[in-house]
Design a protein around this motif. Structure first.
Motif, PDB file in Angstrom:
ATOM      1  N   GLU A 162       0.848  -1.215   0.000  1.00 52.42           N
ATOM      2  CA  GLU A 162       0.000   0.000   0.000  1.00 52.42           C
ATOM      3  C   GLU A 162       0.875   1.254   0.000  1.00 52.42           C
ATOM      4  O   GLU A 162       0.602   2.230  -0.711  1.00 52.42           O
ATOM      5  CB  GLU A 162      -0.892  -0.029   1.251  1.00 52.42           C
ATOM      6  CG  GLU A 162      -1.920   1.086   1.285  1.00 52.42           C
ATOM      7  CD  GLU A 162      -2.737   1.091   2.585  1.00 52.42           C
ATOM      8  OE1 GLU A 162      -3.454   2.079   2.798  1.00 52.42           O
ATOM      9  OE2 GLU A 162      -2.638   0.126   3.370  1.00 52.42           O
ATOM     10  N   SER A 191       2.389   1.887  -3.364  1.00 53.82           N
ATOM     11  CA  SER A 191       1.352   2.420  -4.260  1.00 53.82           C
ATOM     12  C   SER A 191       1.183   3.926  -4.027  1.00 53.82           C
ATOM     13  O   SER A 191       0.972   4.702  -4.968  1.00 53.82           O
ATOM     14  CB  SER A 191       0.047   1.672  -3.993  1.00 53.82           C
ATOM     15  OG  SER A 191      -1.035   2.353  -4.537  1.00 53.82           O
ATOM     16  N   MET A 192       1.290   4.349  -2.767  1.00 48.15           N
ATOM     17  CA  MET A 192       1.173   5.781  -2.434  1.00 48.15           C
ATOM     18  C   MET A 192       2.332   6.569  -3.034  1.00 48.15           C
ATOM     19  O   MET A 192       2.153   7.681  -3.539  1.00 48.15           O
ATOM     20  CB  MET A 192       1.146   5.972  -0.919  1.00 48.15           C
ATOM     21  CG  MET A 192      -0.146   5.533  -0.261  1.00 48.15           C
ATOM     22  SD  MET A 192      -0.044   5.692   1.529  1.00 48.15           S
ATOM     23  CE  MET A 192      -1.636   5.027   2.002  1.00 48.15           C
ATOM     24  N   LYS A 226       1.670   7.326  -6.575  1.00 47.46           N
ATOM     25  CA  LYS A 226       0.634   8.358  -6.782  1.00 47.46           C
ATOM     26  C   LYS A 226       1.174   9.762  -6.571  1.00 47.46           C
ATOM     27  O   LYS A 226       0.597  10.740  -7.045  1.00 47.46           O
ATOM     28  CB  LYS A 226      -0.536   8.128  -5.811  1.00 47.46           C
ATOM     29  CG  LYS A 226      -1.395   6.916  -6.155  1.00 47.46           C
ATOM     30  CD  LYS A 226      -2.463   6.718  -5.083  1.00 47.46           C
ATOM     31  CE  LYS A 226      -3.264   5.452  -5.344  1.00 47.46           C
ATOM     32  NZ  LYS A 226      -4.187   5.156  -4.228  1.00 47.46           N
ATOM     33  N   GLU A 230      -3.255  16.727  -1.944  1.00 54.82           N
ATOM     34  CA  GLU A 230      -3.206  15.252  -1.977  1.00 54.82           C
ATOM     35  C   GLU A 230      -1.829  14.752  -1.521  1.00 54.82           C
ATOM     36  O   GLU A 230      -1.730  13.755  -0.816  1.00 54.82           O
ATOM     37  CB  GLU A 230      -3.492  14.740  -3.391  1.00 54.82           C
ATOM     38  CG  GLU A 230      -4.956  14.883  -3.802  1.00 54.82           C
ATOM     39  CD  GLU A 230      -5.181  14.576  -5.295  1.00 54.82           C
ATOM     40  OE1 GLU A 230      -6.331  14.295  -5.646  1.00 54.82           O
ATOM     41  OE2 GLU A 230      -4.200  14.627  -6.077  1.00 54.82           O
ATOM     42  N   LEU A 257      -0.948  12.160   1.392  1.00 55.98           N
ATOM     43  CA  LEU A 257      -0.198  10.926   1.101  1.00 55.98           C
ATOM     44  C   LEU A 257       1.036  10.805   1.983  1.00 55.98           C
ATOM     45  O   LEU A 257       1.341   9.727   2.502  1.00 55.98           O
ATOM     46  CB  LEU A 257       0.194  10.875  -0.380  1.00 55.98           C
ATOM     47  CG  LEU A 257      -0.927  10.569  -1.388  1.00 55.98           C
ATOM     48  CD1 LEU A 257      -0.469  10.847  -2.811  1.00 55.98           C
ATOM     49  CD2 LEU A 257      -1.361   9.100  -1.259  1.00 55.98           C
ATOM     50  N   ASP A 263      -0.007   9.765   5.448  1.00 59.39           N
ATOM     51  CA  ASP A 263      -0.379   8.341   5.487  1.00 59.39           C
ATOM     52  C   ASP A 263       0.853   7.439   5.397  1.00 59.39           C
ATOM     53  O   ASP A 263       0.943   6.419   6.096  1.00 59.39           O
ATOM     54  CB  ASP A 263      -1.356   8.009   4.346  1.00 59.39           C
ATOM     55  CG  ASP A 263      -2.719   8.654   4.554  1.00 59.39           C
ATOM     56  OD1 ASP A 263      -2.983   9.114   5.685  1.00 59.39           O
ATOM     57  OD2 ASP A 263      -3.517   8.693   3.596  1.00 59.39           O
ATOM     58  N   VAL A 264       1.798   7.823   4.534  1.00 60.44           N
ATOM     59  CA  VAL A 264       3.040   7.048   4.381  1.00 60.44           C
ATOM     60  C   VAL A 264       3.822   7.050   5.693  1.00 60.44           C
ATOM     61  O   VAL A 264       4.380   6.024   6.111  1.00 60.44           O
ATOM     62  CB  VAL A 264       3.909   7.624   3.230  1.00 60.44           C
ATOM     63  CG1 VAL A 264       5.354   7.155   3.355  1.00 60.44           C
ATOM     64  CG2 VAL A 264       3.356   7.200   1.876  1.00 60.44           C
TER      65      VAL A 264
END
Length: 518
Positions: A100, A103-104, A107, A115, A119, A122-123
């Motif tokens: 996951e 994948s971030m 993006k 965004e 991100l 979250d990372v």
């Protein structure tokens, strides 16, 4: 803080009640031994709290987001997976997080400033989780646990489909320990472990910070790792602080006190009933008689639990065999590849020999080669004359949908219905068990059915492969007594020194013969 709360739990199979209004709490850091005789419902309780079985009544509540690890020996290991694959799958949730996170990162190249900020946040959270859960030293942790349980001796790149029962249990246990759940549920984890790795598991559990519930009939092991006992008996679950030895003394004392109170009350009831019977008809004493009757009606009558049948394993002995039981000449055991160097072994009438050593080195293979069930890689086995051999296998993998009565009747068609029931009862099985299908019995009850077959045949040689696995303390002690009393020869595989030292007059360490590297 309560991790697990069980309230008003009732459950049964058909007309056989297992629990009646049972309650239980598990607190953080508690090390619990769940004990009780075979068939009292220990594994059923585990299946209910893990959600594998729905109770008839009651509530089971886990704390939010608690991770539970359950050693279930019926877990299927997929063919084509190596031991290393299975152990690394303990970290699957972390591997999924890494996927996951990657994948971030992909993006981020096309993200807007808002965004991108989200991100990155979250990372960061995922990165912290991976670091805190030792994600970057997974391989080292896999190697460490594998070494502790002896899996590195088997080879981490070996297909799990080719493993023995004991090796399979080690893999499942190692995976569970790598997952480091908030609570461990262990159902007889020592059953297929050898002495060296039981010792390692003991040290691991002694230092384990989180809570666990352990089912075990290995009392020295149990005593060394737990600080609380929950005793399952007569559809009840009772808590005792301390180890098994302390529980036993307190339980015996409570039992003696209850029996004394029961005796006193029965004497009082008899006296009251006698007074009422003699005086209720007389006008002058009628009021006193009515007063005594009221006291009788209001009395909270003590009831003693019905005594369960105690197992009796008396082996029938057949004619005397030849002096030689077996002799091997340059015997090499194995399947696709040799498991031993050439063996020159001899067993004579009256010897009682224990085979010991690590799992996977060929102890069961040696037994089966001696019995002629499998062909050796090379060499030969000479068996003596007039041998009547009784063989107790370690594992019976096929499902059995016979009732216990049918199972014994098929083996002994000449027995009457009463003789079949009596034979099973002598092995410590109740009427409810006797009428049940073998498939629904606990591991210990199934072992008692198999022992029932063994003791009702006449034998002069007993070949026993881990016979104490699943047996409760009482049955284990009785089996030990019966084997000591047996006048024939005994060839026994066991990983419990407390058991085999009492039975055997000679111990053969199979590790000195194996081709495996230790």
């Amino acid at each position: 803080m309560s991790i697990l709360t069980v309230q008003g739990l009732s459950h049964g199979f058909g007309d056989r009640a297992i629990f009646n209004d049972v309650s239980f709490r598990l607190l953080k850091g508690e090390h619990i031994g769940l004990i009780g005789a075979n068939g009292e419902g220990k594994s059923t309780f585990m299946n209910i709290i893990t959600g594998k079985l729905k109770p008839d009544e009651g509530k089971v509540e886990w704390a939010k987001k608690v991770r539970v690890g359950y050693l279930d020996q019926h877990t299927v290991l997929q063919k084509g997976m190596t031991i290393r694959d299975v152990l690394k799958s303990a970290f699957q949730y972390l591997l999924d997080m890494e996927t996951e996170m990657n994948s971030m990162y992909e993006k981020m190249g096309e993200a807007t400033p808002e965004e991108l900020e989200k991100l990155l946040e979250d990372v960061g959270v995922i990165q912290d989780t991976l670091t805190n859960n030792d994600f970057y030293v997974i391989d080292a942790k896999v190697e460490e646990i594998a070494r502790g349980l002896g899996l590195d001796d088997i080879g981490l790149d070996r297909d799990v489909h080719d493993l023995s029962g004991g090796q399979r249990t080690k893999v499942l246990l190692a995976k569970l320990l790598l997952e480091k759940p908030e609570i461990l549920l262990l159902d007889e984890p020592t059953n297929y472990l050898d002495e060296q790795h039981i010792e390692w598991l003991k040290r691991y559990l002694q230092e384990y910070e989180n809570a666990f519930i352990l089912i075990s009939h290995d009392i020295p092991f149990l005593n060394s790792v737990i600080n609380l006992i929950y005793h399952m008996e007569n559809q009840e679950l009772n808590r005792y602080v301390g180890d098994y030895d302390h529980f036993k003394s307190v339980h015996e004392m409570k039992k003696s006190q209850l029996e004394a109170a029961f005796k006193r009350q029965q004497q009082e009831i008899a006296g009251l009933k006698d007074f009422v019977a003699r005086n209720k008809a007389r006008v002058s004493t009628r009021n006193m008689a009515m007063s005594r009757q009221k006291k009788l009606d209001k009395m909270d009558v003590i009831e003693l639990a019905k005594e369960k049948p105690k197992p009796e394993f008396n082996f029938k002995e057949s004619r005397t065999p030849s002096k030689l039981i077996f002799e091997t000449k340059d015997l090499v055991i194995g399947y696709d590849e040799p498991l031993s160097r050439p063996l020159n072994l001899r067993m004579e009438r009256g010897q009682k020999i224990a085979l010991v050593g690590a799992n996977g080195i060929g102890k069961t293979t040696l037994l089966r080669s001696i019995l002629g069930e499998i062909k050796p890689v090379s060499g030969s086995v000479e068996r003596g004359e007039n041998l009547e051999i009784g063989y107790f296998e370690q594992e019976v993998k096929s499902a059995n949908y016979n009732t216990c009565i049918e199972e014994i009747w098929n083996e002994f068609p000449g027995f009457s219905h009463h003789e079949v029931r009596a034979a099973l009862a002598k092995c410590g099985l109740t009427t409810k068990h006797i009428e049940s299908k073998v498939e629904v019995l606990s591991g210990g009850e199934k072992a008692k059915v198999r022992l029932c077959k063994l003791i009702n045949h006449e034998n002069n040689v007993l070949v026993l492969d881990e016979p104490t696995n699943h047996l409760d303390v009482e049955a284990k002690d009785e089996l030990m007594r019966a084997l000591k009393a047996f006048k024939g020869s005994v060839l026994l595989i066991s990983h419990e020194p407390e058991f085999y030292i009492e039975v055997a007059n000679e111990v053969w360490n199979c590790e000195s013969w194996t081709t495996k590297v230790f």
